[in-house]
Design a protein around this motif. Sequence first.
Motif, short mmCIF file in Angstrom:
data_model
loop_
_atom_site.label_atom_id
_atom_site.label_comp_id
_atom_site.label_asym_id
_atom_site.label_seq_id
_atom_site.Cartn_x
_atom_site.Cartn_y
_atom_site.Cartn_z
N GLY A 3 0.83 -1.19 0.00
CA GLY A 3 0.00 0.00 0.00
C GLY A 3 0.87 1.24 0.00
N THR A 4 0.22 2.39 -0.02
CA THR A 4 0.91 3.68 -0.02
C THR A 4 0.23 4.59 1.00
OG1 THR A 4 1.45 3.46 -2.35
CG2 THR A 4 1.54 5.66 -1.45
N PHE A 5 1.04 5.31 1.77
CA PHE A 5 0.47 6.29 2.70
C PHE A 5 -0.18 7.41 1.90
CE2 PHE A 5 3.61 4.49 5.72
CZ PHE A 5 2.74 4.24 6.77
N VAL A 6 -1.41 7.75 2.26
CA VAL A 6 -2.13 8.84 1.61
C VAL A 6 -2.06 10.12 2.44
CG1 VAL A 6 -3.67 7.30 0.35
CG2 VAL A 6 -4.35 8.13 2.61
N ALA A 7 -1.50 10.02 3.64
CA ALA A 7 -1.33 11.18 4.53
C ALA A 7 -0.13 10.90 5.44
CB ALA A 7 -2.59 11.38 5.38
N VAL A 24 6.83 9.66 12.46
CA VAL A 24 5.85 9.94 11.42
C VAL A 24 6.44 9.59 10.06
CG1 VAL A 24 4.48 11.74 10.30
CG2 VAL A 24 4.78 11.76 12.79
N LEU A 25 5.67 8.87 9.26
CA LEU A 25 6.06 8.58 7.88
C LEU A 25 5.25 9.47 6.96
CD1 LEU A 25 6.31 4.71 8.06
CD2 LEU A 25 8.13 6.39 8.19
N GLU A 26 5.90 9.91 5.89
CA GLU A 26 5.28 10.87 4.99
C GLU A 26 4.39 10.20 3.94
OE1 GLU A 26 8.31 13.31 3.29
OE2 GLU A 26 8.96 14.05 5.24
N ALA A 27 3.38 10.95 3.52
CA ALA A 27 2.51 10.49 2.45
C ALA A 27 3.34 10.17 1.21
CB ALA A 27 1.49 11.59 2.12
N GLY A 28 2.93 9.14 0.49
CA GLY A 28 3.62 8.74 -0.73
C GLY A 28 4.56 7.56 -0.54
N GLN A 29 4.93 7.25 0.70
CA GLN A 29 5.81 6.10 0.93
C GLN A 29 5.02 4.81 0.83
OE1 GLN A 29 7.59 7.16 4.74
NE2 GLN A 29 9.46 7.70 3.66
N SER A 30 5.65 3.78 0.28
CA SER A 30 4.99 2.48 0.12
C SER A 30 5.39 1.55 1.25
CB SER A 30 5.38 1.86 -1.22
OG SER A 30 4.89 2.66 -2.28
N LEU A 31 4.53 0.57 1.55
CA LEU A 31 4.75 -0.33 2.66
C LEU A 31 3.98 -1.62 2.46
CD1 LEU A 31 2.27 0.49 5.40
CD2 LEU A 31 2.52 2.03 3.45
N TRP A 32 4.42 -2.69 3.14
CA TRP A 32 3.69 -3.95 3.14
C TRP A 32 2.55 -3.85 4.15
CZ3 TRP A 32 4.13 -7.74 -0.28
CH2 TRP A 32 5.29 -7.80 -1.03
N VAL A 33 1.36 -4.26 3.75
CA VAL A 33 0.18 -4.26 4.61
C VAL A 33 -0.25 -5.71 4.81
CG1 VAL A 33 -2.19 -3.46 4.89
CG2 VAL A 33 -0.53 -2.02 3.68
N PRO A 55 -3.32 3.96 11.43
CA PRO A 55 -4.76 4.08 11.16
C PRO A 55 -5.05 3.63 9.72
CG PRO A 55 -3.95 6.04 12.25
CD PRO A 55 -2.74 5.23 11.88
N ARG A 56 -6.07 2.84 9.57
CA ARG A 56 -6.40 2.29 8.25
C ARG A 56 -6.68 3.39 7.23
NH1 ARG A 56 -11.18 -2.04 7.19
NH2 ARG A 56 -10.65 -2.52 5.04
N SER A 57 -7.22 4.50 7.69
CA SER A 57 -7.55 5.61 6.79
C SER A 57 -6.31 6.29 6.21
CB SER A 57 -8.41 6.64 7.51
OG SER A 57 -7.70 7.17 8.62
N SER A 58 -5.13 5.99 6.76
CA SER A 58 -3.91 6.66 6.31
C SER A 58 -3.22 5.94 5.15
CB SER A 58 -2.92 6.80 7.48
OG SER A 58 -2.45 5.52 7.88
N ILE A 59 -3.73 4.78 4.75
CA ILE A 59 -3.11 4.04 3.65
C ILE A 59 -4.13 3.71 2.58
CG2 ILE A 59 -1.23 3.03 5.00
CD1 ILE A 59 -2.90 0.49 5.26
N GLY A 60 -3.62 3.54 1.39
CA GLY A 60 -4.47 3.17 0.26
C GLY A 60 -3.70 2.24 -0.65
#
Length: 78
Positions: A3-7, A24-33, A55-60
């Motif tokens: 996924g990618t952080f959206v915020a 805090v991780l910045e929006a746009g970084q990718s990660l394993w979910v 928070p689930r709302s922070s990733i897409g």
Amino acid sequence: MVGTFVADTALHYAPGKLIVPREVLEAGQSLWVLGVDDSGQYAKIVWVCDYLWVPRSSIGPNYDAVWNGAPLPTGIVE
């Protein structure tokens, strides 16, 4: 799935429990979910070889050429 952080997002060591000092991780970084907690409000992630929560709302979904917006996992994990 990836996924990618959206915020910008503070990391948690458990659902609802912030890491201190705050990280805090910045929006746009990718990660394993890996999945979500039993409330569905937090997602378990892998970050620098650690299992953490956000928070689930922070990733897409990640819309790069590999993942093509594949849905993130919704299964409950501990």
